[in-house]
Design a protein around this motif. Structure first.
Motif, mmCIF file in Angstrom:
data_model
loop_
_atom_site.group_PDB
_atom_site.id
_atom_site.type_symbol
_atom_site.label_atom_id
_atom_site.label_comp_id
_atom_site.label_asym_id
_atom_site.label_seq_id
_atom_site.Cartn_x
_atom_site.Cartn_y
_atom_site.Cartn_z
ATOM 1 N N GLN A 1 0.726 -1.133 0.064
ATOM 2 C CA GLN A 1 0.081 0.089 -0.094
ATOM 3 C C GLN A 1 0.937 1.327 -0.098
ATOM 4 O O GLN A 1 1.903 1.234 0.540
ATOM 5 N N LEU A 2 0.338 2.242 -0.690
ATOM 6 C CA LEU A 2 1.063 3.658 -0.646
ATOM 7 C C LEU A 2 0.814 4.195 0.664
ATOM 8 O O LEU A 2 -0.241 4.089 1.195
ATOM 9 N N SER B 1 -0.297 6.919 3.237
ATOM 10 C CA SER B 1 -1.427 7.810 3.187
ATOM 11 C C SER B 1 -1.359 9.235 2.352
ATOM 12 O O SER B 1 -1.980 9.728 1.576
ATOM 13 N N HIS C 1 -0.605 8.396 -1.236
ATOM 14 C CA HIS C 1 -1.968 7.975 -1.807
ATOM 15 C C HIS C 1 -2.961 9.016 -1.949
ATOM 16 O O HIS C 1 -3.401 9.166 -3.288
ATOM 17 N N ALA D 1 -4.198 9.689 -5.894
ATOM 18 C CA ALA D 1 -5.554 9.744 -5.994
ATOM 19 C C ALA D 1 -6.201 10.771 -6.604
ATOM 20 O O ALA D 1 -7.210 10.968 -7.423
#
Length: 96
Positions: free
Chosen positions: A25-26, A28, A31, A35
């Motif tokens: 996962q990236l 936050s 992300h 995004a």
């Protein structure tokens, strides 16, 4: 972020294969940056498929590499881009 989103990643290229390097996962903060671009690209794609010049312009000026420009400068750049790519955009109204 939509599961169908395409993002750049690292990979190992070999004969007849490409093997992505999975990193999990990236973080936050990363992300959130990614995004924003993904959502803007989704909007841009839908607007382009509908040949909606106003919606394409809105997505264009929402891009972090453009949104710092004064509105009139962004509009001039957008129009110039449409004019210079008109031969690849059949059915598009270059007038804006």
């Amino acid at each position: 972020m939509p599961r169908h989103a395409v993002v750049e990643t690292n990979a190992i290229f070999g004969f007849n294969r490409v093997q992505p390097i999975v990193s999990g996962q990236l973080p936050s903060d990363v992300h959130n940056l990614v995004a924003r671009h993904v959502l803007n690209q989704e909007s841009l794609l839908q607007a382009a498929l509908n040949k909606d010049t106003e919606a394409v312009f809105h997505a264009f000026v929402s891009d972090p590499q453009v949104n710092h420009l004064p509105p009139e400068k962004a509009k001039q750049l957008f129009i110039r881009m449409l004019e210079n790519t008109q031969e690849y955009l059949p059915g598009w109204a270059v007038e804006f």
